[in-house]
Motif scaffolding. Structure first.
Motif, PDB file in Angstrom:
ATOM      1  N   PHE A  53     -15.370   4.003 -43.648  1.00 22.71           N
ATOM      2  CA  PHE A  53     -16.341   5.094 -43.795  1.00 22.71           C
ATOM      3  C   PHE A  53     -16.033   5.852 -45.079  1.00 22.71           C
ATOM      4  N   ASP A  54     -17.047   6.029 -45.912  1.00 22.56           N
ATOM      5  CA  ASP A  54     -16.849   6.876 -47.091  1.00 22.56           C
ATOM      6  C   ASP A  54     -17.948   7.929 -47.139  1.00 22.56           C
ATOM      7  N   LYS A  55     -17.549   9.174 -47.369  1.00 21.70           N
ATOM      8  CA  LYS A  55     -18.564  10.233 -47.310  1.00 21.70           C
ATOM      9  C   LYS A  55     -19.529  10.143 -48.485  1.00 21.70           C
ATOM     10  N   GLU A  56     -19.119   9.497 -49.563  1.00 23.32           N
ATOM     11  CA  GLU A  56     -20.050   9.247 -50.677  1.00 23.32           C
ATOM     12  C   GLU A  56     -20.311   7.745 -50.739  1.00 23.32           C
ATOM     13  N   CYS A  62     -10.990   8.852 -56.823  1.00 21.38           N
ATOM     14  CA  CYS A  62     -10.226   8.549 -58.040  1.00 21.38           C
ATOM     15  C   CYS A  62     -10.271   7.073 -58.413  1.00 21.38           C
ATOM     16  N   SER A  63     -10.536   6.211 -57.444  1.00 23.27           N
ATOM     17  CA  SER A  63     -10.309   4.791 -57.707  1.00 23.27           C
ATOM     18  C   SER A  63     -11.254   4.190 -58.745  1.00 23.27           C
ATOM     19  N   MET A  64     -12.358   4.880 -59.063  1.00 26.28           N
ATOM     20  CA  MET A  64     -13.171   4.403 -60.191  1.00 26.28           C
ATOM     21  C   MET A  64     -13.169   5.407 -61.340  1.00 26.28           C
ATOM     22  N   ASN A  66      -9.912   6.633 -62.710  1.00 25.15           N
ATOM     23  CA  ASN A  66      -8.570   6.846 -63.268  1.00 25.15           C
ATOM     24  C   ASN A  66      -8.406   6.210 -64.648  1.00 25.15           C
ATOM     25  N   GLY A  67      -7.198   6.367 -65.206  1.00 19.70           N
ATOM     26  CA  GLY A  67      -6.927   5.865 -66.551  1.00 19.70           C
ATOM     27  C   GLY A  67      -6.571   4.384 -66.593  1.00 19.70           C
ATOM     28  N   GLY A  68      -6.354   3.788 -65.432  1.00 17.57           N
ATOM     29  CA  GLY A  68      -6.072   2.343 -65.389  1.00 17.57           C
ATOM     30  C   GLY A  68      -4.662   1.976 -65.833  1.00 17.57           C
ATOM     31  N   ILE A  69      -3.731   2.927 -65.758  1.00 21.34           N
ATOM     32  CA  ILE A  69      -2.330   2.617 -66.082  1.00 21.34           C
ATOM     33  C   ILE A  69      -1.660   2.190 -64.777  1.00 21.34           C
ATOM     34  N   ALA A  70      -1.197   0.945 -64.740  1.00 24.73           N
ATOM     35  CA  ALA A  70      -0.686   0.375 -63.486  1.00 24.73           C
ATOM     36  C   ALA A  70       0.829   0.305 -63.547  1.00 24.73           C
ATOM     37  N   ALA A 204     -19.640  10.396 -43.695  1.00 30.12           N
ATOM     38  CA  ALA A 204     -18.377  11.147 -43.580  1.00 30.12           C
ATOM     39  C   ALA A 204     -17.845  11.068 -42.162  1.00 30.12           C
ATOM     40  N   VAL A 205     -16.547  10.969 -42.042  1.00 31.79           N
ATOM     41  CA  VAL A 205     -15.922  11.187 -40.737  1.00 31.79           C
ATOM     42  C   VAL A 205     -15.743  12.695 -40.611  1.00 31.79           C
ATOM     43  N   THR A 206     -16.424  13.279 -39.634  1.00 26.69           N
ATOM     44  CA  THR A 206     -16.427  14.742 -39.529  1.00 26.69           C
ATOM     45  C   THR A 206     -15.411  15.250 -38.504  1.00 26.69           C
ATOM     46  N   ALA A 239     -12.229  19.807 -45.270  1.00 28.13           N
ATOM     47  CA  ALA A 239     -11.872  20.656 -44.125  1.00 28.13           C
ATOM     48  C   ALA A 239     -11.993  19.907 -42.805  1.00 28.13           C
ATOM     49  N   GLU A 240     -12.705  18.784 -42.810  1.00 31.59           N
ATOM     50  CA  GLU A 240     -12.883  18.022 -41.566  1.00 31.59           C
ATOM     51  C   GLU A 240     -11.593  17.327 -41.130  1.00 31.59           C
ATOM     52  N   LEU A 241     -10.607  17.258 -42.043  1.00 31.70           N
ATOM     53  CA  LEU A 241      -9.317  16.633 -41.713  1.00 31.70           C
ATOM     54  C   LEU A 241      -8.213  17.680 -41.948  1.00 31.70           C
ATOM     55  N   GLY A 365      -1.802   6.250 -58.620  1.00 25.92           N
ATOM     56  CA  GLY A 365      -2.200   5.518 -57.412  1.00 25.92           C
ATOM     57  C   GLY A 365      -2.729   4.125 -57.644  1.00 25.92           C
ATOM     58  N   VAL A 366      -2.796   3.658 -58.890  1.00 30.71           N
ATOM     59  CA  VAL A 366      -3.358   2.315 -59.084  1.00 30.71           C
ATOM     60  C   VAL A 366      -2.494   1.303 -58.326  1.00 30.71           C
ATOM     61  N   VAL A 367      -1.200   1.336 -58.577  1.00 30.31           N
ATOM     62  CA  VAL A 367      -0.291   0.462 -57.827  1.00 30.31           C
ATOM     63  C   VAL A 367       0.037   1.065 -56.461  1.00 30.31           C
TER      64      VAL A 367
HETATM   65  C1  LIG Z   1      -8.776  11.345 -64.073  1.00 26.12           C
HETATM   66  C2  LIG Z   1      -7.761  10.541 -63.289  1.00 26.12           C
HETATM   67  C3  LIG Z   1      -6.912   9.681 -63.961  1.00 26.12           C
HETATM   68  C4  LIG Z   1      -5.961   8.917 -63.257  1.00 26.12           C
HETATM   69  N1  LIG Z   1      -5.208   7.998 -63.930  1.00 26.12           N
HETATM   70  C5  LIG Z   1      -4.361   7.188 -63.254  1.00 26.12           C
HETATM   71  C6  LIG Z   1      -3.664   6.157 -63.920  1.00 26.12           C
HETATM   72  O1  LIG Z   1      -3.837   5.928 -65.129  1.00 26.12           O
HETATM   73  N2  LIG Z   1      -2.792   5.401 -63.203  1.00 26.12           N
HETATM   74  C7  LIG Z   1      -2.600   5.597 -61.869  1.00 26.12           C
HETATM   75  O2  LIG Z   1      -1.775   4.893 -61.264  1.00 26.12           O
HETATM   76  N3  LIG Z   1      -3.300   6.543 -61.197  1.00 26.12           N
HETATM   77  C8  LIG Z   1      -4.183   7.327 -61.840  1.00 26.12           C
HETATM   78  N4  LIG Z   1      -4.922   8.260 -61.164  1.00 26.12           N
HETATM   79  C9  LIG Z   1      -4.728   8.412 -59.710  1.00 26.12           C
HETATM   80  C10 LIG Z   1      -5.376   7.262 -58.905  1.00 26.12           C
HETATM   81  O3  LIG Z   1      -6.665   7.020 -59.368  1.00 26.12           O
HETATM   82  C11 LIG Z   1      -5.405   7.658 -57.420  1.00 26.12           C
HETATM   83  O4  LIG Z   1      -4.104   7.986 -57.000  1.00 26.12           O
HETATM   84  C12 LIG Z   1      -5.929   6.551 -56.531  1.00 26.12           C
HETATM   85  O5  LIG Z   1      -7.160   6.037 -56.994  1.00 26.12           O
HETATM   86  C13 LIG Z   1      -6.092   7.100 -55.103  1.00 26.12           C
HETATM   87  O6  LIG Z   1      -6.755   6.131 -54.330  1.00 26.12           O
HETATM   88  P1  LIG Z   1      -7.118   6.482 -52.838  1.00 26.12           P
HETATM   89  O7  LIG Z   1      -7.708   5.265 -52.249  1.00 26.12           O
HETATM   90  O8  LIG Z   1      -5.952   7.070 -52.148  1.00 26.12           O
HETATM   91  O9  LIG Z   1      -8.179   7.689 -52.926  1.00 26.12           O
HETATM   92  P2  LIG Z   1      -9.583   7.819 -53.658  1.00 26.12           P
HETATM   93  O10 LIG Z   1      -9.881   6.693 -54.563  1.00 26.12           O
HETATM   94  O11 LIG Z   1      -9.644   9.189 -54.242  1.00 26.12           O
HETATM   95  O12 LIG Z   1     -10.615   7.696 -52.448  1.00 26.12           O
HETATM   96  C14 LIG Z   1     -10.733   8.652 -51.431  1.00 26.12           C
HETATM   97  C15 LIG Z   1     -12.099   8.455 -50.785  1.00 26.12           C
HETATM   98  O13 LIG Z   1     -12.148   9.180 -49.551  1.00 26.12           O
HETATM   99  C16 LIG Z   1     -13.502   9.563 -49.338  1.00 26.12           C
HETATM  100  N5  LIG Z   1     -13.489  10.610 -48.296  1.00 26.12           N
HETATM  101  C17 LIG Z   1     -12.884  11.812 -48.339  1.00 26.12           C
HETATM  102  N6  LIG Z   1     -13.054  12.468 -47.147  1.00 26.12           N
HETATM  103  C18 LIG Z   1     -13.789  11.657 -46.364  1.00 26.12           C
HETATM  104  C19 LIG Z   1     -14.293  11.759 -45.025  1.00 26.12           C
HETATM  105  N7  LIG Z   1     -14.081  12.845 -44.261  1.00 26.12           N
HETATM  106  N8  LIG Z   1     -15.019  10.745 -44.517  1.00 26.12           N
HETATM  107  C20 LIG Z   1     -15.250   9.624 -45.266  1.00 26.12           C
HETATM  108  N9  LIG Z   1     -14.795   9.483 -46.540  1.00 26.12           N
HETATM  109  C21 LIG Z   1     -14.069  10.474 -47.073  1.00 26.12           C
HETATM  110  C22 LIG Z   1     -13.964  10.008 -50.709  1.00 26.12           C
HETATM  111  O14 LIG Z   1     -15.382   9.994 -50.819  1.00 26.12           O
HETATM  112  C23 LIG Z   1     -13.270   8.968 -51.619  1.00 26.12           C
HETATM  113  O15 LIG Z   1     -14.145   7.894 -51.954  1.00 26.12           O
HETATM  114  C24 LIG Z   1      -5.859   9.048 -61.839  1.00 26.12           C
HETATM  115  C25 LIG Z   1      -6.723   9.924 -61.166  1.00 26.12           C
HETATM  116  C26 LIG Z   1      -7.668  10.663 -61.880  1.00 26.12           C
HETATM  117  C27 LIG Z   1      -8.591  11.595 -61.150  1.00 26.12           C
END
Ligand SMILES: Cc1cc2nc3c(=O)[nH]c(=O)nc-3n(C[C@H](O)[C@H](O)[C@H](O)COP(=O)(O)OP(=O)(O)OC[C@H]3O[C@@H](n4cnc5c(N)ncnc54)[C@H](O)[C@@H]3O)c2cc1C
Length: 421
Positions: A53-56, A62-64, A66-70, A204-206, A239-241, A365-367
């Motif tokens: 489930f993704d609220k968007e 962040c996963s689309m 970030n800077g892409g440094i792994a 969204a999971v509420t 706030a839902e979590l 968070g990439v890795v």
């Molecule tokens: C500008 C920027 C640059 C970065 N550069 C780097 C980098 O170079 N190298 C690196 O290793 N890391 C980088 N990071 C960090 C990295 O991108 C993140 O740590 C990683 O993508 C986190 O992944 P995730 O799956 O935990 O969360 P996310 O990718 O943030 O996904 C969380 C998802 O949860 C969803 N969500 C939230 N609440 C709810 C809900 N109640 N119900 C349903 N869905 C919900 C959101 O819509 C979102 O899609 C960067 C981050 C940013 C913002």
């Protein structure tokens, strides 16, 4: 200047689709970033029925963006880990970063995810002469305890790494990689869908309630019953979590990209196509775009305004401080996202009241999000403890913290003061 991630040019976000919820599934995953999708993929391949489930939409976070440094390095350097945790625990923790990096590279290769992944190495620039000494000492500790080289670079040699006089030398860690974060997420999503994962965008999971042998999960599109629940919402936790929200501090990070630069300029400014970071507290991270056409430059642009142009200008000034010849270069994109920090600055793989959490990646968070998402799944599949040194510490909040980080301006002010003096 577009106010959206440059990465979307090659990997636009998925089209929203109205999908039908299943009333029951083995595992519900909240959040469609790297962590959530890795958990879902591993679980589906082990025969579990999984709904994400993704609220968007998956990749909205962040996963689309970030800077892409792994990299599998941690916030603390090895020498700091040894001083804080003792040699043996520090070595186990550092080793997990190496294991995670190697697992990550294997995963991309085996899955044939075409995302410009390349171990081009990372240059860490010393912002003060004393920082170079600290980097060197840490490099010595790494070389002493691990089969890894950290190569010191003096100020005189610096132009072989970066076309700038801004730093006082630095070090190179060759195993750090760069990739295209959007293409990586798209490939991961495709693998998850092909494995049978059902992904619900705009859902969204509420809330949820643990009951008997599972969870009743609330969404605006109906209730779902799941045996297991994985929460991977990181910096987008709302706030839902509330339990998780009280344990994470969300911080914005911004990126700008330049308009395409002449090849000769790119080759001079970034001759080895390294990933680049620096030693100050309020540091910048930057790199050439995967096609080597432009510079991708990130950092914290400050919270004085939420206007994209203001944030872009703040970052542009810092880019020009490093590369003065870019003074008149126009920007093509600016965007930002929210990273999440636990109070102890260590990512978390937590299992609390039956809920699995993979979160708190401190902007790396990439890795790590990929690794912890996969570990969360393996923990469910094997019904036992999985081995993590980094993610195992207690996941605590702080008194008087209700997810409004009132202390952040003071901490940032203190960091800026230390950086300046
Ligand atoms: C500008 C920027 C640059 C970065 N550069 C780097 C980098 O170079 N190298 C690196 O290793 N890391 C980088 N990071 C960090 C990295 O991108 C993140 O740590 C990683 O993508 C986190 O992944 P995730 O799956 O935990 O969360 P996310 O990718 O943030 O996904 C969380 C998802 O949860 C969803 N969500 C939230 N609440 C709810 C809900 N109640 N119900 C349903 N869905 C919900 C959101 O819509 C979102 O899609 C960067 C981050 C940013 C913002």
């Amino acid at each position: 200047m577009k106010v959206e991630p440059y990465w979307w040019e090659a990997s636009p976000p998925p089209e929203p689709a109205e999908t039908a919820l299943k009333e029951r599934c083995d595992v519900a995953v909240v959040g469609g970033g790297y962590a959530g999708l890795h958990a879902a993929l591993e679980l589906a391949r082990a025969g579990r029925s999984v709904q994400v489930f993704d609220k968007e939409y998956p990749g909205y976070g962040c996963s689309m963006r970030n800077g892409g440094i792994a990299s599998g390095t941690t916030k603390m350097k090895l020498s700091e880990l040894i001083a804080t945790l003792g040699l043996e625990r520090a070595k186990r923790l550092y080793q997990e970063g190496i294991d995670a990096e190697n697992w990550f590279e294997r995963f991309l290769g085996e899955e044939k995810i075409d995302c410009d992944y390349l171990r081009s190495g990372r240059f860490v620039g010393a912002c003060r002469p004393s920082h170079l000494d600290a980097l060197r000492r840490d490099g010595d500790a790494v070389s002493k305890h691990f089969d890894k080289d950290v190569t010191p670079v003096s100020k005189a040699e610096q132009h072989s790494e970066i076309g700038s006089d801004y730093y006082h030398g630095g070090v190179v860690t060759p195993e750090v990689a760069g990739l295209h974060p959007g293409l990586y997420h798209t490939g991961l999503l495709e693998r998850a869908l092909a494995a049978g994962v059902e992904v619900h965008s705009g859902c969204a999971v509420t809330g949820y309630r643990r009951d008997g042998d599972g969870f009743d999960i609330e969404t605006p599109r109906g209730q779902v019953r799941a045996t297991e629940l994985v929460i991977a919402t990181n910096g987008y936790t709302g706030a839902e979590l509330p339990w998780l929200r009280r344990r994470l501090v969300s911080v914005a990070s911004q990126i700008i990209t330049t308009e395409p630069l002449p090849r000769e300029v790119m080759d001079r400014l970034m001759p080895k196509k390294r990933m680049l970071v620096e030693t100050r507290n309020m540091f910048h991270y930057y790199r050439p775009s995967p096609d080597n056409s432009r510079i991708v430059f990130g950092g914290r642009a400050g919270a004085s305004s939420n206007r994209a142009e203001v944030k872009a200008e703040a970052l542009r000034r810092n880019l020009v401080a490093i590369f003065p010849e870019l003074d008149t270069t126009a920007l093509s994109h600016v965007w930002w996202g929210y990273v999440a920090f636990p109070f102890d600055f260590a990512p978390k793989l937590a299992h609390v009241d039956g809920v699995h959490y993979a979160t708190g990646f401190c902007g790396s968070g990439v890795v790590w999000a990929s690794w912890f998402g996969n570990l969360a799944a393996r923990r469910i599949i094997s019904e036992s403890a999985v081995s993590t040194q980094l993610g195992a510490d207690p996941f605590e909040s702080r008194p008087l913290y209700w997810a409004r980080p009132w202390f952040l301006p003071f901490i940032i002010g203190w960091y800026r003061f230390r950086d300046a003096f």
